[in-house]
Design a protein around this motif. Structure first.
Motif, PDB file in Angstrom:
ATOM      1  N   MET A  21     129.577 -52.834   4.664  1.00  0.00           N
ATOM      2  CA  MET A  21     128.524 -53.064   3.602  1.00  0.00           C
ATOM      3  C   MET A  21     127.658 -52.025   3.405  1.00  0.00           C
ATOM      4  O   MET A  21     127.043 -51.513   4.038  1.00  0.00           O
ATOM      5  N   ILE A  22     127.345 -51.582   2.184  1.00  0.00           N
ATOM      6  CA  ILE A  22     126.490 -50.497   1.670  1.00  0.00           C
ATOM      7  C   ILE A  22     124.996 -51.173   1.626  1.00  0.00           C
ATOM      8  O   ILE A  22     124.868 -52.123   0.974  1.00  0.00           O
ATOM      9  N   THR A  23     124.262 -50.458   2.392  1.00  0.00           N
ATOM     10  CA  THR A  23     122.468 -50.876   2.278  1.00  0.00           C
ATOM     11  C   THR A  23     122.110 -50.579   1.180  1.00  0.00           C
ATOM     12  O   THR A  23     122.006 -49.508   0.721  1.00  0.00           O
ATOM     13  N   PRO A  24     121.504 -51.480   0.271  1.00  0.00           N
ATOM     14  CA  PRO A  24     120.882 -50.949  -0.935  1.00  0.00           C
ATOM     15  C   PRO A  24     119.903 -50.116  -0.880  1.00  0.00           C
ATOM     16  O   PRO A  24     119.180 -50.060   0.340  1.00  0.00           O
ATOM     17  N   LEU A  25     119.350 -49.156  -1.746  1.00  0.00           N
ATOM     18  CA  LEU A  25     118.629 -48.124  -1.625  1.00  0.00           C
ATOM     19  C   LEU A  25     117.054 -48.924  -1.463  1.00  0.00           C
ATOM     20  O   LEU A  25     116.770 -49.763  -1.993  1.00  0.00           O
ATOM     21  N   GLN A  26     116.030 -48.244  -0.934  1.00  0.00           N
ATOM     22  CA  GLN A  26     115.122 -48.652  -0.995  1.00  0.00           C
ATOM     23  C   GLN A  26     113.835 -47.213  -1.132  1.00  0.00           C
ATOM     24  O   GLN A  26     114.272 -46.135  -1.138  1.00  0.00           O
ATOM     25  N   PRO A  27     112.835 -47.358  -1.945  1.00  0.00           N
ATOM     26  CA  PRO A  27     111.892 -46.622  -2.185  1.00  0.00           C
ATOM     27  C   PRO A  27     111.646 -45.466  -0.855  1.00  0.00           C
ATOM     28  O   PRO A  27     111.522 -46.057   0.166  1.00  0.00           O
TER      29      PRO A  27
ATOM     30  N   PHE B 151     131.591 -41.132   6.884  1.00  0.00           N
ATOM     31  CA  PHE B 151     131.420 -41.896   5.795  1.00  0.00           C
ATOM     32  C   PHE B 151     131.777 -43.362   5.971  1.00  0.00           C
ATOM     33  O   PHE B 151     131.138 -44.429   5.670  1.00  0.00           O
ATOM     34  N   GLN B 152     133.008 -43.657   6.498  1.00  0.00           N
ATOM     35  CA  GLN B 152     133.556 -44.698   6.650  1.00  0.00           C
ATOM     36  C   GLN B 152     132.620 -45.592   7.699  1.00  0.00           C
ATOM     37  O   GLN B 152     132.577 -46.852   7.749  1.00  0.00           O
ATOM     38  N   GLU B 153     132.193 -44.939   8.713  1.00  0.00           N
ATOM     39  CA  GLU B 153     131.228 -45.494   9.743  1.00  0.00           C
ATOM     40  C   GLU B 153     129.880 -45.752   9.135  1.00  0.00           C
ATOM     41  O   GLU B 153     129.251 -46.766   9.579  1.00  0.00           O
ATOM     42  N   GLN B 154     129.303 -45.281   8.379  1.00  0.00           N
ATOM     43  CA  GLN B 154     128.108 -45.262   7.679  1.00  0.00           C
ATOM     44  C   GLN B 154     128.155 -45.276   6.098  1.00  0.00           C
ATOM     45  O   GLN B 154     127.942 -44.091   5.711  1.00  0.00           O
ATOM     46  N   PRO B 155     128.811 -46.275   5.375  1.00  0.00           N
ATOM     47  CA  PRO B 155     129.019 -45.988   4.107  1.00  0.00           C
ATOM     48  C   PRO B 155     127.879 -45.970   3.302  1.00  0.00           C
ATOM     49  O   PRO B 155     126.773 -46.330   3.701  1.00  0.00           O
ATOM     50  N   LYS B 156     127.782 -45.140   2.376  1.00  0.00           N
ATOM     51  CA  LYS B 156     126.662 -44.966   1.318  1.00  0.00           C
ATOM     52  C   LYS B 156     127.148 -44.859  -0.074  1.00  0.00           C
ATOM     53  O   LYS B 156     128.183 -44.654  -0.574  1.00  0.00           O
TER      54      LYS B 156
ATOM     55  N   ALA C 193     131.830 -25.331 -10.251  1.00  0.00           N
ATOM     56  CA  ALA C 193     130.370 -25.384  -9.741  1.00  0.00           C
ATOM     57  C   ALA C 193     130.402 -24.806  -8.026  1.00  0.00           C
ATOM     58  O   ALA C 193     130.259 -25.285  -7.133  1.00  0.00           O
ATOM     59  N   GLY C 194     131.004 -23.661  -8.106  1.00  0.00           N
ATOM     60  CA  GLY C 194     131.257 -22.991  -6.728  1.00  0.00           C
ATOM     61  C   GLY C 194     132.801 -23.123  -6.796  1.00  0.00           C
ATOM     62  O   GLY C 194     133.450 -23.659  -7.127  1.00  0.00           O
ATOM     63  N   ASP C 195     133.243 -22.248  -5.658  1.00  0.00           N
ATOM     64  CA  ASP C 195     134.590 -22.478  -5.294  1.00  0.00           C
ATOM     65  C   ASP C 195     134.984 -23.678  -4.585  1.00  0.00           C
ATOM     66  O   ASP C 195     133.928 -24.652  -4.280  1.00  0.00           O
ATOM     67  N   ASP C 196     136.122 -23.804  -4.381  1.00  0.00           N
ATOM     68  CA  ASP C 196     136.678 -25.058  -3.426  1.00  0.00           C
ATOM     69  C   ASP C 196     135.900 -25.267  -2.299  1.00  0.00           C
ATOM     70  O   ASP C 196     135.528 -26.462  -1.814  1.00  0.00           O
ATOM     71  N   ALA C 197     135.776 -24.285  -1.519  1.00  0.00           N
ATOM     72  CA  ALA C 197     135.310 -24.128  -0.353  1.00  0.00           C
ATOM     73  C   ALA C 197     133.938 -24.705  -0.261  1.00  0.00           C
ATOM     74  O   ALA C 197     133.233 -25.360   0.340  1.00  0.00           O
ATOM     75  N   LEU C 198     133.143 -24.120  -1.219  1.00  0.00           N
ATOM     76  CA  LEU C 198     131.599 -24.544  -1.625  1.00  0.00           C
ATOM     77  C   LEU C 198     131.605 -25.900  -1.783  1.00  0.00           C
ATOM     78  O   LEU C 198     130.705 -26.940  -1.237  1.00  0.00           O
ATOM     79  N   ARG C 199     132.231 -26.390  -2.800  1.00  0.00           N
ATOM     80  CA  ARG C 199     132.229 -27.703  -3.236  1.00  0.00           C
ATOM     81  C   ARG C 199     132.764 -28.871  -2.206  1.00  0.00           C
ATOM     82  O   ARG C 199     131.911 -29.744  -2.106  1.00  0.00           O
ATOM     83  N   LEU C 200     133.465 -28.231  -1.558  1.00  0.00           N
ATOM     84  CA  LEU C 200     134.130 -29.271  -0.378  1.00  0.00           C
ATOM     85  C   LEU C 200     132.906 -29.234   0.782  1.00  0.00           C
ATOM     86  O   LEU C 200     132.700 -30.166   1.149  1.00  0.00           O
ATOM     87  N   GLN C 201     132.214 -28.209   1.097  1.00  0.00           N
ATOM     88  CA  GLN C 201     131.250 -28.121   2.008  1.00  0.00           C
ATOM     89  C   GLN C 201     130.164 -29.048   1.447  1.00  0.00           C
ATOM     90  O   GLN C 201     129.419 -29.654   2.285  1.00  0.00           O
ATOM     91  N   ASP C 202     129.697 -28.946   0.256  1.00  0.00           N
ATOM     92  CA  ASP C 202     128.521 -29.745  -0.190  1.00  0.00           C
ATOM     93  C   ASP C 202     128.919 -31.294  -0.246  1.00  0.00           C
ATOM     94  O   ASP C 202     128.208 -32.008   0.195  1.00  0.00           O
ATOM     95  N   LEU C 203     130.246 -31.583  -0.340  1.00  0.00           N
ATOM     96  CA  LEU C 203     130.507 -33.095  -0.606  1.00  0.00           C
ATOM     97  C   LEU C 203     130.558 -33.329   0.930  1.00  0.00           C
ATOM     98  O   LEU C 203     129.898 -34.584   1.351  1.00  0.00           O
ATOM     99  N   GLN C 204     131.298 -32.709   1.777  1.00  0.00           N
ATOM    100  CA  GLN C 204     131.408 -33.199   3.286  1.00  0.00           C
ATOM    101  C   GLN C 204     129.893 -33.367   3.625  1.00  0.00           C
ATOM    102  O   GLN C 204     129.838 -34.161   4.652  1.00  0.00           O
ATOM    103  N   GLN C 205     128.908 -32.292   3.681  1.00  0.00           N
ATOM    104  CA  GLN C 205     127.556 -32.540   4.257  1.00  0.00           C
ATOM    105  C   GLN C 205     126.941 -33.856   3.596  1.00  0.00           C
ATOM    106  O   GLN C 205     126.360 -34.462   4.336  1.00  0.00           O
ATOM    107  N   ALA C 206     127.107 -34.163   2.422  1.00  0.00           N
ATOM    108  CA  ALA C 206     126.600 -35.154   1.739  1.00  0.00           C
ATOM    109  C   ALA C 206     127.159 -36.519   2.215  1.00  0.00           C
ATOM    110  O   ALA C 206     126.459 -37.531   2.780  1.00  0.00           O
ATOM    111  N   LEU C 207     128.238 -36.432   2.577  1.00  0.00           N
ATOM    112  CA  LEU C 207     129.215 -37.608   3.127  1.00  0.00           C
ATOM    113  C   LEU C 207     128.460 -37.904   4.492  1.00  0.00           C
ATOM    114  O   LEU C 207     128.545 -39.068   4.982  1.00  0.00           O
TER     115      LEU C 207
END
Length: 302
Positions: A1-7, A96-101, A53-67
């Motif tokens: 279950m994803i926790t709703p955002l809070q301020p 991400f599966q352990e802590q969905p967002k 928006a950058g090469d595949d490596a950068l876009r993957l890194q950015d996505l991975q970090q955010a996940l």
């Protein structure tokens, strides 16, 4: 279950597809800050590698970090375009599966939303930062209400192509071209018993027909609980006209089924792009008076 955002929660804006500069998302940053959120801009925003928006490596890194980062409570993709499918298979979704967002986007981001749905996790098909300035108040408010866990229910005017009825099932879908593109990949998913929604932009009409034929041949249209047809914007035709518009093409390919169908639903590449929770149990009611779509419960089962 994803926790709703809070301020006070931190939200990452990243670009997994086409390039975008920081100035183009500034208005969205201000809106999100007004919602009480802390915004972190990923290194892909402002990066350039051809059209990406950058090469595949950068876009993957950015996505991975955010996940992976537990302090980031939601990921909002800055824009669509093309490029997300190039990095999907290299991304690790285990944390991400352990802590969905929440993950938010549409258009090219449909592939990411489909992949998340295949993992049994909800996501949001909704307006992206590039389009905040042109988005309607209803589109922006629907995204805010969805992210913060407020009740959302939509009522839409009737359309002459609608098929009346009531259906209930998980809501899933997005850009028709991307749904066609992920078919047969690890991001694919079953449509059985689900409410499918479709939208698209800048496609040739014959290609809309070809993709609908593919969905039908692949069994994706056979056992739906309902079908929602959103915006089909800026359609193109050949010198020798196809002879039908996008809605007429879709109506032809879905005429043999008995589930309810709603045309003209405000989702897709128009300012009125209402947020839809992919993977959430929903109820679609189509009558002569109009269309109602509401959620019945939270669901994490695919």
């Amino acid at each position: 279950m994803i926790t709703p955002l809070q301020p006070g929660d931190k939200v990452a804006i990243i670009a997994t597809a086409r390039k975008i500069d920081r100035a183009s998302i500034e208005a969205a940053v201000q809106v999100l800050q007004q919602w009480g959120l802390e915004i972190e801009i990923g290194p892909t925003v402002g990066a350039t590698y051809g059209v990406f928006a950058g090469d595949d490596a950068l876009r993957l890194q950015d996505l991975q970090q955010a996940l992976d980062r537990p302090d980031i409570k939601a990921i909002i993709c800055a824009r669509g375009g093309y490029g997300t499918t190039r990095i999907l298979d290299q991304a690790d979704f285990s944390r991400f599966q352990e802590q969905p967002k929440w993950v938010v986007g549409f258009s090219d981001i449909t592939s990411l939303l489909c992949h998340i749905h295949s993992l049994g996790i909800e996501s949001v098909h909704g307006i992206m930062p590039l389009l905040f300035p042109s988005g309607t108040e209803a589109a922006l408010d629907s995204l805010r209400r969805t992210l913060f866990g407020e009740e959302v229910q939509y009522e839409v005017s009737p359309h002459p192509f609608n098929r009346t009825g009531t259906g209930q099932g998980q809501l899933i879908g997005g850009n028709l071209a991307l749904l066609h593109n992920v078919s047969g990949t690890r991001s694919d998913f079953s449509t059985r018993g689900k409410i499918l929604f479709l939208e698209d932009v800048d496609e040739y009409l014959y290609n809309i027909d070809r993709m609908m034929v593919h969905l039908s041949r692949a069994g994706k249209l056979d056992n739906l609980a309902g079908l929602i047809i959103g915006h089909f914007s800026d359609m193109k035709d050949n010198a020798d006209p196809f002879g039908k518009n996008a809605y007429e093409i879709i109506a032809e390919h879905t005429a043999k089924y008995n589930y309810p169908v709603s045309f003209g639903f405000p989702t897709g590449h128009e300012p009125d792009n209402l947020a839809l929770v992919c993977g959430r149990e929903a109820k679609l009611e189509v009558s002569e008076m109009g269309v109602r779509l509401g959620y019945t419960l939270n669901s994490n089962e695919v």
